[in-house]
Design a protein around this motif. Structure first.
Motif, PDB file in Angstrom:
ATOM      1  N   THR A   1       0.738  -1.372  -0.053  1.00  0.00           N
ATOM      2  CA  THR A   1      -0.312   0.568  -0.206  1.00  0.00           C
ATOM      3  C   THR A   1       0.955   1.450  -0.123  1.00  0.00           C
ATOM      4  O   THR A   1       2.070   1.631   0.127  1.00  0.00           O
ATOM      5  CB  THR A   1      -0.441   0.041   1.256  1.00  0.00           C
ATOM      6  N   GLY A   2      -0.105   2.169  -0.459  1.00  0.00           N
ATOM      7  CA  GLY A   2       1.556   3.414  -0.369  1.00  0.00           C
ATOM      8  C   GLY A   2       1.567   4.097   0.882  1.00  0.00           C
ATOM      9  O   GLY A   2       2.186   4.504   1.312  1.00  0.00           O
ATOM     10  N   TYR A   3       0.684   3.391   1.970  1.00  0.00           N
ATOM     11  CA  TYR A   3       1.060   4.089   3.525  1.00  0.00           C
ATOM     12  C   TYR A   3       2.098   3.007   3.565  1.00  0.00           C
ATOM     13  O   TYR A   3       2.900   4.043   4.213  1.00  0.00           O
ATOM     14  CB  TYR A   3      -0.471   4.436   4.542  1.00  0.00           C
ATOM     15  N   VAL A   4       2.165   2.194   3.739  1.00  0.00           N
ATOM     16  CA  VAL A   4       3.687   0.948   3.353  1.00  0.00           C
ATOM     17  C   VAL A   4       4.452   1.710   3.540  1.00  0.00           C
ATOM     18  O   VAL A   4       5.296   1.952   4.485  1.00  0.00           O
ATOM     19  CB  VAL A   4       3.208  -0.286   3.512  1.00  0.00           C
ATOM     20  N   ALA A   5       4.090   1.930   1.494  1.00  0.00           N
ATOM     21  CA  ALA A   5       5.291   2.807   1.132  1.00  0.00           C
ATOM     22  C   ALA A   5       6.293   3.889   2.119  1.00  0.00           C
ATOM     23  O   ALA A   5       7.070   4.480   1.854  1.00  0.00           O
ATOM     24  CB  ALA A   5       5.056   3.102   0.139  1.00  0.00           C
ATOM     25  N   SER A   6       5.083   5.132   2.761  1.00  0.00           N
ATOM     26  CA  SER A   6       5.424   6.358   2.897  1.00  0.00           C
ATOM     27  C   SER A   6       6.077   5.991   4.408  1.00  0.00           C
ATOM     28  O   SER A   6       6.925   6.625   4.558  1.00  0.00           O
ATOM     29  CB  SER A   6       4.101   6.979   2.885  1.00  0.00           C
ATOM     30  N   ASN A   7       5.336   4.738   5.279  1.00  0.00           N
ATOM     31  CA  ASN A   7       6.989   4.483   6.276  1.00  0.00           C
ATOM     32  C   ASN A   7       7.135   4.258   6.153  1.00  0.00           C
ATOM     33  O   ASN A   7       8.725   4.435   7.034  1.00  0.00           O
ATOM     34  CB  ASN A   7       5.352   3.782   6.838  1.00  0.00           C
ATOM     35  N   GLN A   8       8.081   3.544   5.363  1.00  0.00           N
ATOM     36  CA  GLN A   8       9.422   2.512   4.673  1.00  0.00           C
ATOM     37  C   GLN A   8      10.453   3.511   4.542  1.00  0.00           C
ATOM     38  O   GLN A   8      11.094   4.317   4.901  1.00  0.00           O
ATOM     39  CB  GLN A   8       9.142   1.590   3.470  1.00  0.00           C
ATOM     40  N   ALA A   9       9.946   5.271   3.881  1.00  0.00           N
ATOM     41  CA  ALA A   9      10.521   6.274   3.506  1.00  0.00           C
ATOM     42  C   ALA A   9      10.783   7.134   4.500  1.00  0.00           C
ATOM     43  O   ALA A   9      12.156   7.336   4.915  1.00  0.00           O
ATOM     44  CB  ALA A   9       9.733   7.279   2.459  1.00  0.00           C
ATOM     45  N   LYS A  10      10.051   6.865   5.505  1.00  0.00           N
ATOM     46  CA  LYS A  10      10.198   7.631   6.562  1.00  0.00           C
ATOM     47  C   LYS A  10      11.498   7.121   7.756  1.00  0.00           C
ATOM     48  O   LYS A  10      12.555   7.539   8.157  1.00  0.00           O
ATOM     49  CB  LYS A  10       9.246   8.165   7.809  1.00  0.00           C
ATOM     50  N   TRP A  11      11.188   5.696   7.059  1.00  0.00           N
ATOM     51  CA  TRP A  11      12.194   5.148   7.891  1.00  0.00           C
ATOM     52  C   TRP A  11      13.769   5.051   7.438  1.00  0.00           C
ATOM     53  O   TRP A  11      14.668   5.537   7.955  1.00  0.00           O
ATOM     54  CB  TRP A  11      11.755   3.565   8.724  1.00  0.00           C
ATOM     55  N   ILE A  12      13.558   4.694   6.356  1.00  0.00           N
ATOM     56  CA  ILE A  12      14.770   5.522   5.314  1.00  0.00           C
ATOM     57  C   ILE A  12      15.555   6.538   5.640  1.00  0.00           C
ATOM     58  O   ILE A  12      16.811   6.459   6.071  1.00  0.00           O
ATOM     59  CB  ILE A  12      14.637   4.769   4.245  1.00  0.00           C
ATOM     60  N   ALA A  13      14.783   7.258   5.710  1.00  0.00           N
ATOM     61  CA  ALA A  13      15.459   8.730   5.737  1.00  0.00           C
ATOM     62  C   ALA A  13      16.039   8.730   7.234  1.00  0.00           C
ATOM     63  O   ALA A  13      17.369   9.649   7.546  1.00  0.00           O
ATOM     64  CB  ALA A  13      14.292   9.843   6.104  1.00  0.00           C
ATOM     65  N   GLN A  14      15.387   8.045   8.066  1.00  0.00           N
ATOM     66  CA  GLN A  14      15.917   8.088   9.689  1.00  0.00           C
ATOM     67  C   GLN A  14      17.206   7.232   9.623  1.00  0.00           C
ATOM     68  O   GLN A  14      18.435   7.446   9.817  1.00  0.00           O
ATOM     69  CB  GLN A  14      15.307   7.507  10.734  1.00  0.00           C
ATOM     70  N   ILE A  15      17.346   6.035   8.562  1.00  0.00           N
ATOM     71  CA  ILE A  15      18.810   5.401   8.664  1.00  0.00           C
ATOM     72  C   ILE A  15      19.457   6.395   8.116  1.00  0.00           C
ATOM     73  O   ILE A  15      20.969   6.276   8.555  1.00  0.00           O
ATOM     74  CB  ILE A  15      18.439   4.434   7.705  1.00  0.00           C
TER      75      ILE A  15
END
Lengths: 229, 428
Positions: free
Chosen positions: B335-349
């Motif tokens: 889902t797009g929502y999961v994609a956006s959560n993965q994105a926020k996490w990768i930004a933190q990494i």
């Protein structure tokens, strides 16, 4: 004839466009005649049944158990004018009251109730008790004046003339405004002034708020919020 | 009054001034994040990377000047919203979040030289690369179906845009009593409840304008998410399960899988060999990772891109992150929502790597909504954790079927609210 037609067409073009993505069907505003007829035909409310509906309708999630709102996001309904509650629900149902997406929830819910249900809900909330609010400092002289005397130079009726000496509500559909949150009152006054809320019978509130400045509306909201944020 | 650079510096500090400048004026040594794909995953990463870190240089490579939001696009089919309402540009990413957006197609990754090559012949250098290409469709899974047919009279409309409008036109101009066939794909695919939402919206429109029409859902799965909710609603509104049902559903266990399309005869052939003629055929093909992931070898011979489940670095190269539908991130749904959560996490990494801060343990959320009608909504929330070397589902909260009309209506307004606020989260 031709002239009239052109005029009509221009008028159609002048109609304000709805919000992008929002289909806003044109809903007729209240005329005094239509409103008195609606009041006359209002079913008698049954507060016991209303209590049950408030539960299955999830009203309490925003308006609080017993109609005392737990947050500033929704108004308290306890001890509110019964006719006002009934009318408000009708207006949400018909989408006459739809200022922005914040009203979507009320629109969606009100549509699921019958007129009898709405009258029952109104009876239930009207008979709830509002907790006593400690009186805080009065408003400034200018605000007091607006509340008690209005401003004849701008054709502004005093608030107390309709809403009661203490904002406890008046005859017909005039609501209690005392003790609502400042945020709620300010939002409603602003919506009236901007014309985005237009479910007032005979455009009464719109007429008054149009004449008042933003600062005056802000002070009036604080005055009637009586310390409620 | 016009502000010059010195005024801006005085007012907001150096950070704001450097944000307002084009990339060339910034320190040449700034670390570079390049994002391939400006969909929900890519745009969310660019935005949240900037929120976390003001120094990093962010480049988004995306050929389309506009993005059409897919969540909420079924509503185009029953006239509730228009494609324009769902269309956003990259202006906010450019101007508010100081990202460079290159409107070209990324074609190749030079892993050794840390460059992405674009269709315009540019070599874009990166320190980290994030690839968010979305899915592509496996047309050949249905014999006789093709991309050309999808762009013609057999739209899949699984990517909001011209095909959505085409599908709308086709089913709304159907003869009285016409039949729509929707072929729902096997898992995993983007937005699992959407085929059933689509059928419901079409049925609502047809009930008003073409009441003897029929919608037949041929499914390549034996069951689907929110099945009990949808079947409840369909029974209530569309005579589901009766002889006069407007919507019928045939699962894979009853031979519902569509194997073949005969476009000339407007007929689909199911796994049972049954030939079904329909006026409108909407085949939603199975999916696999987007073409760019295959062309660059990121898929390592699989259908989706294998990633490290903790930080979404690809197995192929640790400097390349892969997110969104293209990533193999089971048990996360696509889902797009999961994609956006993965994105926020990768930004933190990435921020952690730049600053030496430990990003800690991730909590990913999927918040997803669906509607059956404007008076019936559904919500689901999944939370995921990284545990024992893999991604695990921590909790799932799902809207159980309810016969309380007030609750169902409230859920519909929550669903609408979700669409608006989610769009704003990613593109404002």
């Amino acid at each position: 004839m031709k002239k009239t037609l052109t005029g009509l067409m221009i008028c159609v073009l002048c109609l304000p466009a709805g919000h992008a993505g929002e289909t806003t069907p044109s809903i007729r505003e209240w005329t005094p005649a239509a409103w008195y007829e609606t009041m006359r035909l209002k079913p008698a409310g049954d507060a016991t049944r209303g209590a049950r509906l408030a539960k299955v309708g999830y009203c309490y999630t925003c308006h609080g158990d017993q109609g005392v709102a737990p947050s500033r996001n929704a108004p308290s309904l306890a001890a509110q004018n019964e006719t006002y509650l009934y009318k408000t629900l009708l207006d949400f149902r018909s989408r006459l009251w739809w200022a922005d997406h914040k009203d979507d929830g009320m629109h969606a819910l009100a549509r699921t109730f019958t007129k009898q249900d709405l009258a029952d809900l109104a009876a239930y909330y009207a008979t709830r008790k509002l907790p006593t609010i400690r009186k805080v400092k009065k408003g400034d002289v200018h605000t007091e004046k607006l509340v008690r005397f209005g401003d004849p130079s701008r054709l502004v009726t005093s608030c107390a003339a309709c809403h009661g000496a203490h904002g406890e509500g008046g005859v017909n559909e005039v609501p209690r405004i005392e003790g609502q949150s400042y945020l709620y009152l300010k939002r409603q006054l602003t919506l009236f002034k901007e014309g985005r809320r237009h479910n007032d019978v005979g455009a009464g509130m719109r007429f008054v708020t149009e004449a008042l400045s933003e600062d005056e509306l802000d002070r009036l909201a604080r005055y009637y919020a009586n310390g409620q944020k | 009054m016009l502000l010059n650079r010195r005024d801006v510096l005085k007012l907001f500090g150096a950070g704001a001034a450097s944000l307002a400048l084009p990339h060339g004026a910034r320190a040449a040594a700034a670390p570079r994040l390049v994002i391939v794909g400006g969909g929900i995953g890519g745009a969310a990463l660019a935005k949240y990377m900037r929120i976390l870190n003001r120094d990093i240089h962010i480049t988004v490579i995306e050929p389309n000047p506009r993005f059409i939001f897919c969540p909420g696009s079924n509503e185009v089919l029953n006239d509730e919203v228009s494609i324009d309402d769902l269309t956003v540009t990259y202006d906010t990413l450019r101007h508010r979040y100081g990202a460079e957006v290159i409107q070209e197609r990324a074609v190749e990754i030079d892993y050794a030289g840390h460059h992405v090559l674009t269709s315009g012949g540019r070599r874009v250098p990166y320190d980290w690369l994030a690839v968010s290409p979305g899915p592509q469709f496996i047309y050949e899974a249905v014999e006789g179906y093709s991309e050309a047919l999808a762009q013609g009279d057999f739209p899949h409309a699984w990517k909001a845009g011209p095909q959505t409008l085409r599908l709308k036109k086709l089913y709304q101009s159907m003869r009285p009593g016409g039949v729509v066939v929707i072929s729902a794909p096997p898992m995993p695919y983007r937005c699992p409840p959407a085929p059933y939402e689509r059928a419901s919206f079409m049925a609502a429109w047809l009930k008003r304008h073409n009441p003897t029409a029929k919608i037949l859902i041929l499914d390549s799965k034996p069951d689907f998410i929110f099945q009990a909710n949808y079947e409840d609603y369909w029974r209530d509104k569309f005579g589901y399960g009766t002889d006069h049902a407007m919507i019928e559903w045939v699962g894979s266990h009853e031979g519902g899988t569509v194997r073949q399309l005969d476009p000339a005869a407007h007929t689909v052939i199911t796994a049972d060999g049954e030939r079904i003629r329909a006026d409108v055929i909407n085949i939603i093909p199975p999916e696999k990772a987007g073409r760019f992931a295959f062309d660059t070898g990121l898929t390592l011979g699989r259908d989706w891109v294998p990633v490290n489940p903790y930080d979404f670095r690809s197995r192929k190269d640790p400097n390349v992150f892969v997110l969104g539908d293209a990533a193999e991130a089971d048990p996360m749904v696509k889902t797009g929502y999961v994609a956006s959560n993965q994105a926020k996490w990768i930004a933190q990494i990435i921020h952690g790597e730049m600053t030496g801060r430990d990003p800690g343990n991730p909590l990913w959320t999927n918040n997803c909504v669906a509607m059956a009608g404007d008076d019936y909504g559904m919500t689901v929330t999944d939370t995921y954790r990284y545990h024992g070397g893999k991604i695990v589902t921590q909790e799932t909260l799902i809207a159980n079927p309810s016969h309380n009309p007030h609750l169902n209506a409230l859920r519909a307004s929550i669903a609408r609210n979700w669409q608006r606020s989610f769009r704003r989260d990613i593109f404002e």
